[in-house]
Scaffold this motif. Structure first.
Motif, PDB file in Angstrom:
ATOM      1  N   LEU A  11       0.819  -1.208   0.000  1.00  0.00           N
ATOM      2  CA  LEU A  11       0.000   0.000   0.000  1.00  0.00           C
ATOM      3  C   LEU A  11       0.853   1.258   0.000  1.00  0.00           C
ATOM      4  O   LEU A  11       0.540   2.242  -0.669  1.00  0.00           O
ATOM      5  CB  LEU A  11      -0.917  -0.004   1.225  1.00  0.00           C
ATOM      6  N   TYR A  12       1.980   1.239   0.743  1.00  0.00           N
ATOM      7  CA  TYR A  12       2.787   2.428   0.912  1.00  0.00           C
ATOM      8  C   TYR A  12       4.004   2.474  -0.010  1.00  0.00           C
ATOM      9  O   TYR A  12       4.868   3.315   0.139  1.00  0.00           O
ATOM     10  CB  TYR A  12       3.264   2.528   2.368  1.00  0.00           C
ATOM     11  N   ARG A  13       4.039   1.546  -0.966  1.00  0.00           N
ATOM     12  CA  ARG A  13       5.240   1.419  -1.791  1.00  0.00           C
ATOM     13  C   ARG A  13       5.550   2.696  -2.554  1.00  0.00           C
ATOM     14  O   ARG A  13       6.717   3.059  -2.754  1.00  0.00           O
ATOM     15  CB  ARG A  13       5.078   0.257  -2.765  1.00  0.00           C
ATOM     16  N   TYR A  14       4.512   3.410  -3.019  1.00  0.00           N
ATOM     17  CA  TYR A  14       4.759   4.621  -3.792  1.00  0.00           C
ATOM     18  C   TYR A  14       4.067   5.843  -3.195  1.00  0.00           C
ATOM     19  O   TYR A  14       3.578   6.700  -3.911  1.00  0.00           O
ATOM     20  CB  TYR A  14       4.293   4.420  -5.238  1.00  0.00           C
ATOM     21  N   LEU A  15       4.034   5.929  -1.893  1.00  0.00           N
ATOM     22  CA  LEU A  15       3.470   7.106  -1.256  1.00  0.00           C
ATOM     23  C   LEU A  15       4.408   8.304  -1.404  1.00  0.00           C
ATOM     24  O   LEU A  15       5.624   8.162  -1.485  1.00  0.00           O
ATOM     25  CB  LEU A  15       3.242   6.848   0.238  1.00  0.00           C
ATOM     26  N   VAL A  16       3.812   9.490  -1.419  1.00  0.00           N
ATOM     27  CA  VAL A  16       4.593  10.719  -1.463  1.00  0.00           C
ATOM     28  C   VAL A  16       4.526  11.392  -0.096  1.00  0.00           C
ATOM     29  O   VAL A  16       3.445  11.619   0.431  1.00  0.00           O
ATOM     30  CB  VAL A  16       4.056  11.678  -2.549  1.00  0.00           C
ATOM     31  N   PHE A  17       5.667  11.690   0.504  1.00  0.00           N
ATOM     32  CA  PHE A  17       5.751  12.349   1.800  1.00  0.00           C
ATOM     33  C   PHE A  17       6.330  13.742   1.593  1.00  0.00           C
ATOM     34  O   PHE A  17       7.514  13.897   1.288  1.00  0.00           O
ATOM     35  CB  PHE A  17       6.663  11.569   2.755  1.00  0.00           C
ATOM     36  N   ASP A  18       5.495  14.782   1.775  1.00  0.00           N
ATOM     37  CA  ASP A  18       5.969  16.153   1.664  1.00  0.00           C
ATOM     38  C   ASP A  18       6.764  16.369   0.383  1.00  0.00           C
ATOM     39  O   ASP A  18       7.806  17.030   0.372  1.00  0.00           O
ATOM     40  CB  ASP A  18       6.831  16.534   2.875  1.00  0.00           C
ATOM     41  N   GLY A  19       6.269  15.780  -0.716  1.00  0.00           N
ATOM     42  CA  GLY A  19       6.912  15.968  -2.001  1.00  0.00           C
ATOM     43  C   GLY A  19       8.043  15.016  -2.301  1.00  0.00           C
ATOM     44  O   GLY A  19       8.657  15.081  -3.354  1.00  0.00           O
ATOM     45  N   ILE A  20       8.349  14.087  -1.367  1.00  0.00           N
ATOM     46  CA  ILE A  20       9.426  13.120  -1.586  1.00  0.00           C
ATOM     47  C   ILE A  20       8.823  11.757  -1.869  1.00  0.00           C
ATOM     48  O   ILE A  20       8.019  11.251  -1.096  1.00  0.00           O
ATOM     49  CB  ILE A  20      10.350  13.037  -0.350  1.00  0.00           C
ATOM     50  N   ALA A  25       8.283   2.277   2.095  1.00  0.00           N
ATOM     51  CA  ALA A  25       8.122   2.889   3.410  1.00  0.00           C
ATOM     52  C   ALA A  25       8.231   1.852   4.517  1.00  0.00           C
ATOM     53  O   ALA A  25       7.724   0.745   4.417  1.00  0.00           O
ATOM     54  CB  ALA A  25       6.778   3.594   3.496  1.00  0.00           C
ATOM     55  N   THR A  26       8.909   2.230   5.577  1.00  0.00           N
ATOM     56  CA  THR A  26       8.882   1.477   6.820  1.00  0.00           C
ATOM     57  C   THR A  26       7.544   1.747   7.501  1.00  0.00           C
ATOM     58  O   THR A  26       6.934   2.791   7.300  1.00  0.00           O
ATOM     59  CB  THR A  26      10.049   1.939   7.718  1.00  0.00           C
ATOM     60  N   ALA A  49       9.191  14.295   6.899  1.00  0.00           N
ATOM     61  CA  ALA A  49       7.753  14.047   7.020  1.00  0.00           C
ATOM     62  C   ALA A  49       7.352  14.093   8.476  1.00  0.00           C
ATOM     63  O   ALA A  49       8.102  13.699   9.363  1.00  0.00           O
ATOM     64  CB  ALA A  49       7.389  12.682   6.425  1.00  0.00           C
ATOM     65  N   THR A  50       6.132  14.570   8.727  1.00  0.00           N
ATOM     66  CA  THR A  50       5.560  14.590  10.068  1.00  0.00           C
ATOM     67  C   THR A  50       4.635  13.393  10.225  1.00  0.00           C
ATOM     68  O   THR A  50       3.725  13.203   9.428  1.00  0.00           O
ATOM     69  CB  THR A  50       4.770  15.882  10.309  1.00  0.00           C
ATOM     70  N   LEU A  51       4.851  12.570  11.233  1.00  0.00           N
ATOM     71  CA  LEU A  51       4.022  11.385  11.454  1.00  0.00           C
ATOM     72  C   LEU A  51       2.820  11.734  12.326  1.00  0.00           C
ATOM     73  O   LEU A  51       2.960  12.381  13.361  1.00  0.00           O
ATOM     74  CB  LEU A  51       4.837  10.286  12.142  1.00  0.00           C
ATOM     75  N   GLY A  52       1.643  11.322  11.893  1.00  0.00           N
ATOM     76  CA  GLY A  52       0.445  11.544  12.688  1.00  0.00           C
ATOM     77  C   GLY A  52       0.176  12.997  12.976  1.00  0.00           C
ATOM     78  O   GLY A  52      -0.377  13.333  14.041  1.00  0.00           O
ATOM     79  N   VAL A  68       6.533   5.359   7.221  1.00  0.00           N
ATOM     80  CA  VAL A  68       7.678   6.218   7.506  1.00  0.00           C
ATOM     81  C   VAL A  68       8.616   6.166   6.303  1.00  0.00           C
ATOM     82  O   VAL A  68       9.085   5.085   5.936  1.00  0.00           O
ATOM     83  CB  VAL A  68       8.420   5.751   8.785  1.00  0.00           C
ATOM     84  N   PRO A  69       8.920   7.296   5.682  1.00  0.00           N
ATOM     85  CA  PRO A  69       9.728   7.280   4.457  1.00  0.00           C
ATOM     86  C   PRO A  69      11.198   7.009   4.728  1.00  0.00           C
ATOM     87  O   PRO A  69      11.698   7.186   5.842  1.00  0.00           O
ATOM     88  CB  PRO A  69       9.532   8.695   3.899  1.00  0.00           C
ATOM     89  N   PRO A  70      11.936   6.563   3.712  1.00  0.00           N
ATOM     90  CA  PRO A  70      13.377   6.355   3.852  1.00  0.00           C
ATOM     91  C   PRO A  70      14.085   7.618   4.325  1.00  0.00           C
ATOM     92  O   PRO A  70      13.672   8.741   3.999  1.00  0.00           O
ATOM     93  CB  PRO A  70      13.818   5.982   2.433  1.00  0.00           C
ATOM     94  N   THR A  71      15.134   7.437   5.105  1.00  0.00           N
ATOM     95  CA  THR A  71      16.012   8.465   5.678  1.00  0.00           C
ATOM     96  C   THR A  71      15.314   9.339   6.719  1.00  0.00           C
ATOM     97  O   THR A  71      15.890  10.333   7.166  1.00  0.00           O
ATOM     98  CB  THR A  71      16.690   9.364   4.603  1.00  0.00           C
TER      99      THR A  71
END
Length: 245
Positions: A11-20, A25-26, A49-52, A68-71
Motif C-alpha cells: 500500500l505504501y510502496r509509492y506514497l509521497v511524503f511532503d513531495g518526496i 516505506a517502513t 515528514a511529520t508522522l500523525g 515512515v519514508p526512507p532516511t
C-alpha cells in the motif's frame, strides 16, 4: 505486528511524503498498553515528514499505524495528563510540546524518548534506541519486525516513577508522574557531559544514571551510553509499545 504487514508494504510502496517519493516505506505501529490514555508526540529532525500530524490521543488498548519514508530521522514519545480543547490547544503534565496536541517540536523533559534514523532502503541499516537521557515519564519498548541483522529489542519496561530518587521526582496532584535526569535536576558538567566532561573519556556513568541503567539495561542512561543502547536492523517494520509488559 498485524498479519497484514505485506499489505502495508504494498500500500505504501509509492506514497509521497511532503513531495518526496518513497520507494519502500517502513511501518511504525504504536500501541498503548498503559491503563490510561497517552498522547503520543512525534517530531522529525530532518524535515522529511511529520508522522500523525505531530500528535494524537490513544486510549488504553488502542493502536495506530504510520508509514515512515526512507532516511526519516526523529523521535516519538508519550505525553500524559493532557487536556486539549477543540482547537488542539492545552497542556500536558509530562512530555508537553508547547501546549499543542500536534507537536511543532520535541517534548519537554523529563520524557522517555524513542529515537530513529531510517536507512535509505531495505538493505541499509536503521538505527534506533530508547533514551532516558532526558529523563523518564512512561515505559516504552521498540521491537523490530521482519528485518535482518541484529534487530535488538530496545526499551524500558520498569516503571522508574516508582523508585525515582526524591531529588529527581516530578509530581502532579501529589503523585510522581516523571523522573528527571540528573542533568536536568542539577545542570552540572559532570551530569550533562559538557565542559570538561564533554567526551566519552571524561563523562562516565553516575550513581543517578546507573539507577536508570540497572532498571532498563537496553535504554540510554546518559549521553555516551552508546555501546549497549544503540540498535540496528535492516528492512524492518517497528512495533512501539507504551507501558510494555
Amino acid at each position: 505486528m498485524p498479519s497484514n504487514k505485506t499489505h502495508y508494504r504494498a500500500l505504501y510502496r509509492y506514497l509521497v511524503f511532503d513531495g518526496i517519493l518513497a520507494s519502500s516505506a517502513t511501518v511504525f505501529t504504536l500501541q498503548n498498553h498503559c491503563a490510561y490514555t497517552v498522547w503520543p508526540g512525534t517530531f522529525c529532525g530532518n524535515g522529511i515528514a511529520t508522522l500523525g500530524d505531530g500528535g494524537l490521543s490513544m486510549a488504553p488498548g488502542a493502536s495506530v499505524t504510520f508509514p515512515v519514508p526512507p532516511t526519516w530521522s526523529g523521535r516519538v514519545w508519550a505525553r500524559t495528563g493532557c487536556n486539549f480543547d477543540a482547537s488542539g490547544n492545552g497542556k500536558c503534565a509530562t512530555g508537553d510540546c508547547g501546549g499543542f496536541l500536534k507537536c511543532p517540536g520535541g517534548g519537554e523533559p523529563p520524557v522517555s524518548l524513542v529515537e530513529f534514523t531510517i536507512g535509505r532502503d531495505a538493505s541499509d541499516k536503521d538505527f534506533y534506541d530508547v533514551s532516558l537521557v532526558d529523563g523518564y515519564n512512561v515505559g516504552v519498548g521498540v521491537k523490530a519486525v521482519g528485518g535482518t541483522g541484529d534487530c535488538q529489542y530496545a526499551g524500558c519496561v520498569t516503571d522508574l516513577n516508582l523508585n525515582c530518587p526524591a531529588d529527581l521526582q516530578v509530581k502532579d496532584s501529589g503523585s510522581v508522574v516523571a523522573c528527571k535526569s540528573a542533568c536536568a535536576a542539577f545542570n552540572t558538567p559532570q551530569f550533562c557531559c559538557t565542559g570538561d566532561h564533554s567526551t566519552p573519556e571524561t563523562c562516565s556513568p553516575t550513581n543517578y544514571s546507573q539507577l536508570f541503567k540497572d532498571a532498563c539495561p537496553t535504554a540510554y542512561s546518559y549521553a555516551y551510553d552508546d555501546a549497549s543502547s544503540t540498535c540496528t536492523c535492516s528492512g524492518s517494520d517497528y512495533l512501539i509499545t507504551f507501558c510494555p509488559n
